[in-house]
Design an enzyme around this catalytic site. Structure first.
Site, PDB file in Angstrom:
ATOM      1  CB  CYS A  85     -29.629  22.086  -2.678  1.00 10.12           C
ATOM      2  SG  CYS A  85     -31.395  21.778  -2.541  1.00 10.12           S
ATOM      3  CB  SER A 117     -27.797  11.660   1.508  1.00 10.97           C
ATOM      4  OG  SER A 117     -27.530  10.412   0.876  1.00 10.97           O
ATOM      5  CE1 TYR A 155     -23.036  13.549   0.149  1.00  4.95           C
ATOM      6  CE2 TYR A 155     -24.070  11.392   0.428  1.00  4.95           C
ATOM      7  CZ  TYR A 155     -24.103  12.689  -0.060  1.00  4.95           C
ATOM      8  OH  TYR A 155     -25.216  13.138  -0.749  1.00  4.95           O
ATOM      9  CB  THR A 189     -28.152  15.912  -9.944  1.00  5.29           C
ATOM     10  OG1 THR A 189     -27.113  15.218  -9.227  1.00  5.29           O
ATOM     11  CG2 THR A 189     -29.473  15.757  -9.223  1.00  5.29           C
TER      12      THR A 189
HETATM   13  N1  NAD Z   1     -28.025  13.538  -6.606  1.00  6.92           N
HETATM   14  C1  NAD Z   1     -28.261  12.616  -5.701  1.00  6.92           C
HETATM   15  O1  NAD Z   1     -28.465  11.436  -5.999  1.00  6.92           O
HETATM   16  C2  NAD Z   1     -28.306  12.985  -4.231  1.00  6.92           C
HETATM   17  C3  NAD Z   1     -28.717  12.006  -3.327  1.00  6.92           C
HETATM   18  C4  NAD Z   1     -28.786  12.315  -1.977  1.00  6.92           C
HETATM   19  C5  NAD Z   1     -28.429  13.580  -1.539  1.00  6.92           C
HETATM   20  N2  NAD Z   1     -28.011  14.513  -2.443  1.00  6.92           N
HETATM   21  C6  NAD Z   1     -27.652  15.829  -1.909  1.00  6.92           C
HETATM   22  O2  NAD Z   1     -28.418  16.816  -2.569  1.00  6.92           O
HETATM   23  C7  NAD Z   1     -27.680  18.030  -2.650  1.00  6.92           C
HETATM   24  C8  NAD Z   1     -27.645  18.493  -4.104  1.00  6.92           C
HETATM   25  O3  NAD Z   1     -26.985  17.495  -4.865  1.00  6.92           O
HETATM   26  P1  NAD Z   1     -26.945  17.517  -6.458  1.00  6.92           P
HETATM   27  O4  NAD Z   1     -26.967  16.111  -6.904  1.00  6.92           O
HETATM   28  O5  NAD Z   1     -27.929  18.493  -6.977  1.00  6.92           O
HETATM   29  O6  NAD Z   1     -25.436  18.035  -6.660  1.00  6.92           O
HETATM   30  P2  NAD Z   1     -24.803  19.079  -7.711  1.00  6.92           P
HETATM   31  O7  NAD Z   1     -23.331  18.802  -7.671  1.00  6.92           O
HETATM   32  O8  NAD Z   1     -25.526  19.032  -9.004  1.00  6.92           O
HETATM   33  O9  NAD Z   1     -25.086  20.487  -7.014  1.00  6.92           O
HETATM   34  C9  NAD Z   1     -24.456  20.861  -5.825  1.00  6.92           C
HETATM   35  C10 NAD Z   1     -24.258  22.361  -5.867  1.00  6.92           C
HETATM   36  O10 NAD Z   1     -23.668  22.767  -4.615  1.00  6.92           O
HETATM   37  C11 NAD Z   1     -22.728  23.779  -4.891  1.00  6.92           C
HETATM   38  N3  NAD Z   1     -21.753  23.884  -3.802  1.00  6.92           N
HETATM   39  C12 NAD Z   1     -20.837  22.948  -3.426  1.00  6.92           C
HETATM   40  N4  NAD Z   1     -20.091  23.428  -2.424  1.00  6.92           N
HETATM   41  C13 NAD Z   1     -20.548  24.685  -2.160  1.00  6.92           C
HETATM   42  C14 NAD Z   1     -20.160  25.690  -1.233  1.00  6.92           C
HETATM   43  N5  NAD Z   1     -19.152  25.516  -0.368  1.00  6.92           N
HETATM   44  N6  NAD Z   1     -20.862  26.868  -1.233  1.00  6.92           N
HETATM   45  C15 NAD Z   1     -21.874  27.070  -2.113  1.00  6.92           C
HETATM   46  N7  NAD Z   1     -22.263  26.156  -3.011  1.00  6.92           N
HETATM   47  C16 NAD Z   1     -21.598  24.978  -3.034  1.00  6.92           C
HETATM   48  C17 NAD Z   1     -22.077  23.346  -6.204  1.00  6.92           C
HETATM   49  O11 NAD Z   1     -21.418  24.434  -6.852  1.00  6.92           O
HETATM   50  C18 NAD Z   1     -23.304  22.830  -6.985  1.00  6.92           C
HETATM   51  O12 NAD Z   1     -23.894  23.861  -7.751  1.00  6.92           O
HETATM   52  C19 NAD Z   1     -26.293  17.721  -2.052  1.00  6.92           C
HETATM   53  O13 NAD Z   1     -26.286  18.137  -0.695  1.00  6.92           O
HETATM   54  C20 NAD Z   1     -26.202  16.217  -2.146  1.00  6.92           C
HETATM   55  O14 NAD Z   1     -25.351  15.683  -1.154  1.00  6.92           O
HETATM   56  C21 NAD Z   1     -27.938  14.256  -3.769  1.00  6.92           C
END
Ligand code: NAD
Length: 255
Positions: free
Chosen positions: A86, A148, A161, A196
């Protein structure tokens, strides 16, 4: 695969979607290693979940650090059965902006964390899983990657992205084929818009408009809904090599 007593590694497990997965899997009786950045909330999340959770400060782009986390999960809990990626970052930049072409470093960084990081975690988890005793179905492990809907309907400013998530979508089938002999399944979730911390910086009126843009249900997704799908993927042996959109039928507009 049954969850109880087995072990998962969840990257990005300190926040948002990853955190919801960590909480759900621990609640279902799994041990979980939270792999996240040193400065994340990982230690606090793990402390709140007791002995079944362990925080590993790490970086998904590092071969050495992720191997250390995987080896540590096996040593601590006796095996690794589920790997959920994630961890991810976003960036808003146009191919050609007002000040000129996009800085190539912006593109490289997003590809490195989202795509290279996801593959790095998957290959090292698969190596550990390949040493598990198979279940009655011949299963040794399950890998869940997070793409995504931007992989399909990328918006203005989303080239890095969308390219990184498109790569994650494209990996699902060949990775499942690579690992079929090892009894390891690979499934990718492509979320729509979820509530989130990544979205918390967006002003309330824009958040409301984003929720209303979803056909049904007209609201932002809840991290618990993402976690429920992750659990189902682990439990349903027939799901493999597929990308599942989890988006309330949302198709993103150009901007
Ligand atoms: N929130 C949304 O609407 C959404 C939609 C589509 C996809 N996503 C994808 O879902 C995933 C989670 O998103 P989220 O909204 O929970 O984001 P978030 O920012 O709440 O959590 C992301 C986490 O990834 C960690 N992270 C970032 N770079 C890192 C690295 N190099 N090594 C280890 N950890 C690392 C961060 O510290 C954070 O804890 C992501 O891949 C995001 O692209 C999110």
């Amino acid at each position: 695969m049954e969850l109880k007593g087995r072990t998962a590694l969840v990257t990005g497990g300190a926040s948002g979607l990853g955190r919801a997965v960590v909480e759900r899997l621990v609640g279902a009786g799994m041990n979980v290693v939270i792999l996240d950045r040193e400065k994340s909330e990982g230690a606090t999340v793990a402390a709140g979940l007791g002995k079944a959770a362990h925080f590993e400060p790490s970086d998904v782009t590092s071969p050495e650090l992720v191997k250390k986390a995987v080896d540590g999960a096996v040593a601590r809990f006796g095996g690794l059965h589920v790997g959920v990626s994630c961890a991810g970052v976003g960036a808003a930049a146009r191919t050609l902006g007002k000040t000129g072409p996009m800085d190539l470093e912006v593109f490289r960084t997003v590809i490195n964390v989202n795509l290279v990081g996801t593959f790095n975690v998957a290959r090292l988890c698969a190596d550990a899983m390949s040493r598990n005793q198979p279940t009655a179905d011949g299963e040794r492990g399950v890998i869940i990657n997070t793409a995504s809907i931007a992989a399909f309907d990328g918006q203005v400013g989303q080239v890095p992205y969308a390219a990184s998530k498109g790569g994650i979508v494209a990996m699902a089938l060949p990775m499942a084929r690579d690992l079929m002999k090892n009894g390891i399944r690979v499934v990718t979730i492509a979320p729509g818009i979820f509530d989130t911390p990544m979205l918390a910086q967006v002003p309330e009126d824009i958040r409301r408009a984003l929720g209303e843009s979803v056909p049904f249900p007209s609201r932002l997704g809840r991290p618990a809904e993402f976690a429920a799908l992750a659990q189902h993927i682990v439990e349903n042996c027939m799901l493999n090599g597929e990308v599942i959109r989890l988006d309330g039928a949302l198709r993103m507009a150009p901007k």
